[in-house]
Design a protein around this motif. Structure first.
Motif, short mmCIF file in Angstrom:
data_model
loop_
_atom_site.label_atom_id
_atom_site.label_comp_id
_atom_site.label_asym_id
_atom_site.label_seq_id
_atom_site.Cartn_x
_atom_site.Cartn_y
_atom_site.Cartn_z
N LEU A 11 0.82 -1.22 0.00
CA LEU A 11 0.00 0.00 0.00
C LEU A 11 0.85 1.27 0.00
N VAL A 12 1.89 1.29 0.79
CA VAL A 12 2.68 2.52 0.96
C VAL A 12 3.77 2.64 -0.10
N GLU A 13 4.57 1.57 -0.28
CA GLU A 13 5.71 1.66 -1.19
C GLU A 13 5.32 1.44 -2.65
N GLN A 14 4.37 0.50 -2.87
CA GLN A 14 4.00 0.21 -4.27
C GLN A 14 2.85 1.08 -4.75
N LYS A 15 1.77 1.18 -3.96
CA LYS A 15 0.60 1.97 -4.37
C LYS A 15 0.72 3.45 -4.00
N ARG A 16 1.68 3.80 -3.16
CA ARG A 16 1.97 5.19 -2.80
C ARG A 16 0.86 5.87 -2.01
N TYR A 17 0.15 5.11 -1.21
CA TYR A 17 -0.82 5.73 -0.31
C TYR A 17 -0.08 6.34 0.88
N PRO A 18 -0.54 7.46 1.41
CA PRO A 18 0.13 8.08 2.57
C PRO A 18 0.12 7.12 3.75
N VAL A 19 1.25 6.99 4.42
CA VAL A 19 1.36 6.06 5.54
C VAL A 19 0.38 6.42 6.65
N ALA A 20 0.14 7.73 6.85
CA ALA A 20 -0.79 8.15 7.90
C ALA A 20 -2.21 7.67 7.61
N ALA A 21 -2.61 7.70 6.33
CA ALA A 21 -3.95 7.26 5.96
C ALA A 21 -4.09 5.74 6.14
N VAL A 22 -3.06 5.00 5.78
CA VAL A 22 -3.10 3.54 5.94
C VAL A 22 -3.18 3.17 7.43
N GLU A 23 -2.48 3.95 8.26
CA GLU A 23 -2.55 3.73 9.70
C GLU A 23 -3.95 4.07 10.23
N GLN A 24 -4.53 5.19 9.74
CA GLN A 24 -5.87 5.57 10.17
C GLN A 24 -6.91 4.53 9.75
N ALA A 25 -6.64 3.80 8.69
CA ALA A 25 -7.55 2.75 8.23
C ALA A 25 -7.46 1.50 9.11
N GLY A 26 -6.52 1.47 10.04
CA GLY A 26 -6.39 0.34 10.96
C GLY A 26 -5.68 -0.86 10.37
N LEU A 27 -4.89 -0.63 9.30
CA LEU A 27 -4.24 -1.75 8.61
C LEU A 27 -2.80 -1.95 9.02
N ILE A 28 -2.15 -0.91 9.55
CA ILE A 28 -0.77 -1.01 10.01
C ILE A 28 -0.64 -0.33 11.36
N LYS A 29 0.45 -0.65 12.07
CA LYS A 29 0.74 -0.03 13.37
C LYS A 29 2.17 0.50 13.37
N ALA A 30 2.36 1.60 14.11
CA ALA A 30 3.71 2.14 14.26
C ALA A 30 4.49 1.29 15.24
N ARG A 31 5.75 1.02 14.95
CA ARG A 31 6.59 0.26 15.87
C ARG A 31 6.86 1.08 17.13
N GLN A 32 6.97 0.42 18.25
CA GLN A 32 7.21 1.10 19.52
C GLN A 32 8.54 1.84 19.52
N SER A 33 9.48 1.35 18.72
CA SER A 33 10.78 2.01 18.63
C SER A 33 10.70 3.35 17.91
N GLY A 34 9.55 3.55 17.21
CA GLY A 34 9.38 4.79 16.45
C GLY A 34 9.99 4.75 15.07
N THR A 35 10.54 3.59 14.67
CA THR A 35 11.16 3.46 13.35
C THR A 35 10.37 2.47 12.51
N GLY A 36 9.45 2.98 11.70
CA GLY A 36 8.72 2.14 10.77
C GLY A 36 7.39 1.63 11.28
N TYR A 37 6.77 0.77 10.44
CA TYR A 37 5.43 0.25 10.71
C TYR A 37 5.41 -1.25 10.43
#
Length: 635
Positions: A176-202
């Protein structure tokens, strides 16, 4: 978006393009009668249709409760939504270009609309990705599980767009993010990904799971249910709540079941996703599932829009856990059931099987299931049956327990005819086949019912609540609206208080007036109204939409008494607000009292103490608000 002011041309185009029959038909079962359409009113409880929709006038009117207006009014009243919110939804539905009065607001509007539409798009793309992956080599285990363990056909798998998500941690993220180029914030708001606790990546929300799209009433994917294919916990995992997905308002399968519910005039509620899917595959398509243990009022209302008889069949497991789940599931809607507003039936399948297991255990079970649905007992009958299980009425202790349970059931029946019917039925059961004892048992049960209503009995129950005084509430609401209409300087104060306290008007004619004020607000700054044009503009809004003005006409007329009230507006506003705030506390107090009546203080001491404390808390709040009403603050 409620502060946006739509251009009059946009509103006019929406009015010209919308079809009121089509819009109301999404929520009410309508049948054509001559030039108009009739259905059951969604704004009050009725058994015979009195709700009329006129396509020629683009108006609706209920001859039972007096509710009426156009499509805007209907959606505003039904969903307690603002004019702007409704207008924007209708503009999207009919693909009308939106214009606003302020250019800078147009940009904000487009941003918010774009985000919501983008979330729908992301969910659709994710559903397609999961479904495609199911048929790839990595999805073979999931596909085999669906075909062999769940016995589902390719058609059903396609119809429900079932899918698979791989075990890797970032597969969907990369797609979704790298291939389809959807904003990472929107994909997170959709409930499909989570931010890592380390703060680096999803990382992906779902991994190595069977994926089941959850759709809204229009068939759009808004969330996902999932089942693990390994030993992960939990076995079933849903999407988190998002701006698109609200668990307590969503029913799985309703988008595909609504037509069947209308046709057979009943809805079957089961526990799980695969129960719904199995029954749909068997042709029993009036089936949905709640996304949790309890059925909410919002979910019931969604079902009732498609069933004129308001009939729901609960099909939960017949084992002890299933029976307990049934009891829990109706806690919130119990008052609707006991008052007869919902016709609830209970279906427990043989051998403690769920619907999926039962349907697939034998070729004949489809017909057997349909027969069992027709024979399913009403909720009250089912409760009586549960009382009698493993009880010997010839044993004094068992007899006493059953009789006491019957009294508790009978107390909850608010309809006198229904109470009389079940009083006779319970008397017949307790008489154990001896017709000479029926009258005695009926009198015995009846005396226990009336005993709790005696005046002296009330004094021994310090938690008993009183009904709110509707006439006092109506006067308070009328006073607040009158001040709002005639005192421009007080409008911002009233707006702020209503918003902060999340208060709504309880009477339909007051809610309609507030909607008219909201409509005027879209085009007119009510805080800067030195000539007080609001009363005139609201009256014009009533005339334009041909709505009944009489119930609120007196609020627009100033008398000597009302002028004195307006002069003391700073004192009258807190007084009126206090009365409006009392209503939810009084309702909650009644709720706690009802729970206390059902609980045994000996065997359920913890729950009994909790509701007693809550009753006291409600009582204190009511006393505080009553004191505030009688002694308003002086500025």
């Amino acid at each position: 978006m409620d502060n946006l002011r739509l251009h009059p041309d946009t509103i006019q185009e929406i009015k010209q393009r919308i079809d009121i029959v089509e819009i109301i038909g999404d929520y009410v079962v309508l049948k054509k009668r001559g030039r108009d359409h009739l259905g059951l009113c969604p704004f009050h409880d009725e058994k015979s249709p009195s709700f009329s929709v006129s396509p020629a006038k683009q108006m609706y009117y209920c001859f039972g409760c007096g509710a009426g207006g156009n499509a805007f009014n209907f959606l505003m009243e039904l969903g307690k939504r603002s004019f702007t919110d409704v207008a924007l939804d209708l503009a999207r539905r009919y693909q009308i270009q939106i214009q606003t009065l302020e250019p800078e607001q147009k940009q904000e509007l487009q941003r918010q609309l774009s985000l919501r539409e983008q979330l729908y798009e992301i969910m659709a793309v994710a559903a397609g990705f999961y479904h495609h992956t199911l048929f790839q080599p990595q999805g073979q285990e999931a596909l085999t599980y669906l075909r062999q363990k769940r016995c589902l056909s390719s058609t059903t798998i396609q119809e429900f767009q079932l899918g698979y998500t791989p075990a890797s941690w970032e597969t969907l993220y990369r797609y979704l993010v790298e291939q389809k180029r959807y904003p990472v914030a929107a994909v997170e708001q959709a409930g499909l990904i989570k931010a890592r606790q380390s703060g680096t990546g999803y990382y992906d929300q779902f991994r190595h799971r069977l994926m089941i799209p959850i759709r809204d009433i229009q068939g759009r994917a808004i969330a996902f249910g999932s089942r693990t294919l390994g030993n992960d916990e939990p076995k079933y995992l849903n999407s988190p709540e998002t701006s698109l997905f609200h668990k307590s308002k969503t029913l799985f399968g309703l988008d595909q079941a609504k037509t069947a519910i209308q046709k057979v005039d009943e809805a079957i509620l089961v526990e799980g996703y695969f129960d719904v899917i199995a029954l749909h595959e068997s042709g029993i398509k009036q089936t949905v599932a709640a996304l949790g243990t309890a059925l909410s009022r919002d979910q019931v209302q969604s079902l009732m829009r498609f069933s004129q008889s308001k009939q729901i069949i609960f099909n939960f497991d017949a084992d002890k856990a299933g029976i307990n789940a049934t009891q829990r599931a109706i806690q919130e809607i119990e008052p609707l059931v006991y008052s007869g507003q919902v016709n609830l039936r209970i279906l427990n399948l043989p051998a403690g099987k769920d619907a999926d297991e039962f349907i697939h255990s034998s070729p004949e079970n489809k017909e057997i299931y349909q027969t069992l649905v027709k024979q399913a007992p009403l909720w009250v009958d089912w409760q009586v049956q549960q009382l009698l299980k493993q009880k010997n009425l010839k044993d004094p202790l068992d007899f006493e327990q059953v009789a006491r349970g019957m009294v508790e059931i009978l107390k909850r029946l608010t309809d006198q005819n229904k109470r009389a019917y079940y009083l006779q039925l319970c008397g017949e059961i307790l008489s154990q086949g001896d017709s000479r004892l029926i009258g005695l048992q009926v009198n015995n049960l009846s005396s226990q019912l009336t005993y709790g209503d005696r005046p002296g009995q009330n004094r021994s129950r310090p938690w008993q609540a009183k009904d709110p005084t509707s006439s006092l509430l109506e006067k308070a609401e009328a006073l607040l609206l009158k001040i709002y209409l005639h005192c421009p300087q007080e409008r911002s104060t009233i707006d702020q208080i209503l918003t902060e306290n999340d208060l709504l008007f309880s009477f339909a004619h007051h809610r309609l007036l507030w909607q008219k004020i909201d409509q005027v607000r879209e085009h007119f700054n009510l805080d800067s109204d030195p000539d007080n044009q609001l009363p005139l503009l609201v009256q014009l809004a009533y005339l334009e939409q041909e709505e009944d003005f009489k119930p609120v006409e007196s609020l627009f007329q100033l008398t000597e008494t009302s002028e004195e009230e307006l002069f003391q507006a700073n004192l009258r506003i807190p007084e009126a607000i206090a009365i409006m705030e009392k209503v939810p506390w009084e309702n909650y107090q009644k709720h706690c009292f009802g729970k206390l009546q059902q609980l045994d203080p000996c065997t359920q001491a913890e729950d009994f103490r909790y509701y007693q404390q809550q009753w006291q808390k409600a009582r204190q709040e009511i006393q505080r608000l009553e004191s505030q009403r009688l002694n308003p603050p002086v500025n």
